[in-house]
Design an enzyme around this catalytic site. Structure first.
Site, PDB file in Angstrom:
ATOM      1  N   SER A 102      -1.988 -10.236  -2.193  1.00 49.33           N
ATOM      2  CA  SER A 102      -2.245 -10.497  -0.777  1.00 49.33           C
ATOM      3  C   SER A 102      -2.149  -9.211   0.018  1.00 49.33           C
ATOM      4  CB  SER A 102      -1.253 -11.525  -0.246  1.00 49.33           C
ATOM      5  OG  SER A 102      -0.015 -10.883  -0.039  1.00 49.33           O
ATOM      6  N   LYS A 103      -2.766  -9.240   1.156  1.00 48.21           N
ATOM      7  CA  LYS A 103      -2.865  -8.057   2.015  1.00 48.21           C
ATOM      8  C   LYS A 103      -1.483  -7.467   2.301  1.00 48.21           C
ATOM      9  CE  LYS A 103      -6.070  -6.018   4.859  1.00 48.21           C
ATOM     10  NZ  LYS A 103      -6.856  -5.288   3.912  1.00 48.21           N
ATOM     11  N   ARG A 104      -0.511  -8.347   2.409  1.00 48.07           N
ATOM     12  CA  ARG A 104       0.846  -7.870   2.720  1.00 48.07           C
ATOM     13  C   ARG A 104       1.391  -6.966   1.617  1.00 48.07           C
ATOM     14  NH1 ARG A 104       4.731 -12.024   2.855  1.00 48.07           N
ATOM     15  NH2 ARG A 104       3.030 -13.350   2.157  1.00 48.07           N
ATOM     16  N   HIS A 105       0.894  -7.161   0.400  1.00 40.02           N
ATOM     17  CA  HIS A 105       1.411  -6.373  -0.721  1.00 40.02           C
ATOM     18  C   HIS A 105       0.485  -5.242  -1.130  1.00 40.02           C
ATOM     19  CE1 HIS A 105       3.528 -10.296  -1.155  1.00 40.02           C
ATOM     20  NE2 HIS A 105       4.523  -9.438  -1.088  1.00 40.02           N
ATOM     21  N   GLY A 106      -0.376  -4.801  -0.213  1.00 42.29           N
ATOM     22  CA  GLY A 106      -1.212  -3.639  -0.539  1.00 42.29           C
ATOM     23  C   GLY A 106      -2.693  -3.961  -0.500  1.00 42.29           C
TER      24      GLY A 106
END
Ligand code: GLU
Length: 493
Positions: free
Chosen positions: A260-264
């Site tokens: 997911s975007k939160r993780h890169g």
């Protein structure tokens, strides 16, 4: 006649996710391998999630990755165009088609009008949740007679149309990756097929389109697996031949969580701007959830086409390992032509302020050596900026261990004095005579081997490890070499 037809059917809700690219890739590989056709359809029935420019971005990403399709939506001269005999390929242009099939399901008793208000639906959901049940429509409108329902619709009452699933019926299907699957209708909701705004839901549109477009294999992410029994039921209700299903494992990160975007980085664009080659990204991505028979890891698109089969796609999530991606990408950076790698790296060198276009043109041979010197160690082309920094650095910093061991002593001093003198006096250093330059220093000082090369390297690059010394000498040139050796003399004790 071969009539395999597959499709990639993204919703234009933003950028193309790396998982989406892999779905498109597997569809492409399967179609190519089997001489089938690959369709790009745009699923935009949820207009609230439509993002301007998303269709263009999606197509651009597929194009960049080298994934070609035969039919559907294309961009030509900046405009969205459609090609193929089964259009329109954008769902919002097919609303009248869906309406006809919704009516057919209602007439056949496989769908019904539902007039329940949002308040009522919220209330039953809350109550079910409180009782620890899985929220599900309670079937309140299933028994409204078709005549009554039509009158209410004609009178303008707000409504949706729902799928009328039979109670307690096992739905069976076979998935080429997951095997045989059975789900009981008691565990499935009476899916909304037509929304109150007159738009079909994904479930209605996907079944109608896949059928009308002659899709034989549905290859998509496993998040759609729970929806498949509803789709199967609809094929049966219409009396249509069912396609073959292939649900692909989700692309996970190393912690086994959904990327997911939160993780890169997750979008194809992210990887493009980070300096991955399309060949590197696509080659690696193919291996996230699939492996060829001989377990090779570096494969061209043609080799992947040749080797691709669904029986080697794993059931469990594919782990996206960035280190592995970097390794695969570095292979392509090493093996592609210098001209191509130069074309990709030059913009970053210019952006970093190391040079401008004119300099690059006038010193083309020197720039070639610069890139050739560092490309072995690059995982992405953007890393070139850091790797060549030592050439442009005005005030070199030394690794402190290396400074103590190789420069700050008598050997270092003698060597630096000779380098300053020789760099000032000798002819211009080239790739051909750089070795002779070192031989002269050796002759003048009597220092050789490690005691010669290591201090020279540290004085000129700041580090005890790095590119070929010959390249370093040529790239720096006489003036910089003299300057850097002098600087060492100025600072050692
Ligand atoms: N429109 C769906 C998506 O965006 C496609 C699902 C399918 O392939 O059936 O993922």
């Amino acid at each position: 006649m071969n009539d395999i037809r597959v499709r990639f059917a993204p919703s234009p809700t933003g950028y193309l996710h790396i998982g989406g690219l892999r779905t498109a890739l597997y569809n492409y590989l399967f179609a190519k391998k089997n001489g089938g056709k690959f369709v790009l359809r745009i699923e935009d029935t949820d207009q609230t999630r439509f993002v301007e420019g998303a269709i263009e971005n999606l197509i651009d990403s597929l194009h960049w990755a080298g994934i070609q399709y035969d039919e559907g939506v294309f961009v030509e001269d900046g405009k969205i165009v459609e090609k193929g005999d089964f259009g329109p390929y954008v769902q919002s242009k097919r609303l009248n088609i869906y309406r006809k099939y919704v009516d057919e399901l209602i007439e056949k008793g496989h769908a019904y009008y539902c007039f329940c208000s949002k308040e009522r639906l919220d209330a039953i959901r809350d109550e079910q949740k409180m009782k620890g049940m899985v929220p599900k429509y309670d079937g309140f409108c299933r028994n409204v007679s078709i005549e009554d329902a039509k009158k209410r619709v004609a009178a303008g009452e707000d409504h949706v149309v729902r799928l009328k699933l039979p109670h307690n019926k096992d739905i069976h299907f076979h998935d080429l990756v997951r095997g045989d699957i059975t789900i009981n209708t008691n565990d499935i909701d009476d899916q909304v097929l037509l929304k109150s705004d007159g738009f079909p839901t994904y479930h209605m549109a996907v079944v109608v389109d896949d059928h009308l477009m002659g899709i034989t294999h549905i290859v998509r992410g496993e998040e759609w697996l729970p929806s498949t029994p509803k789709h199967i039921y609809m094929y049966e209700a219409f009396g249509w031949e069912k396609p073959t299903y292939v649900h692909l494992p989700t692309v996970l990160n190393k912690e086994r969580k959904k990327l997911s975007k939160r993780h890169g980085d997750v979008s194809v664009d992210d990887f493009k701007t980070k300096g991955y080659l399309p060949e590197g990204l696509v080659n690696y991505l193919a291996l996230v959830g699939w492996s060829p028979d001989g377990n090779e890891e570096i494969l061209t698109m043609e080799e992947m086409v040749e080797k691709f089969t669904f029986d080697r796609v794993s059931k469990t999530g594919g782990i996206f390992d960035k280190d592995k991606l970097d390794w695969v990408n570095s292979h392509y950076i090493k093996s592609e032509s210098l001209e191509r790698i130069k074309g990709m790296t030059l913009p970053y060198l210019i952006e970093a302020g190391y040079m401008d276009e004119t300099f690059a043109k006038e010193n083309s041979g020197w720039v070639d050596v610069l890139i050739e010197t560092v490309r072995e160690g690059l995982s992405t082309v953007t890393e070139v900026v850091d790797k060549v920094q030592f050439v442009f650095e005005e005030d070199l910093l030394y690794e402190s261990d290396a400074y103590d061991e190789f420069l700050n002593n008598e050997n270092g001093r003698i060597l630096m004095e000779s380098i300053v003198k020789e760099a000032k006096e000798s002819e211009e250093i080239t790739m051909d005579n750089a070795k002779d330059f070192m031989k002269k220093i050796q002759k003048n000082t009597g220092i050789k081997g490690k005691n010669l090369f290591m201090p020279t390297r540290v004085a000129l690059t700041g580090s005890a490890h790095g590119p070929e010394l010959v390249n370093v000498l040529y790239l720096l040139g006489n003036d910089k070499i003299a300057e850097r050796a002098q600087k060492v003399l100025d600072i050692i004790d």
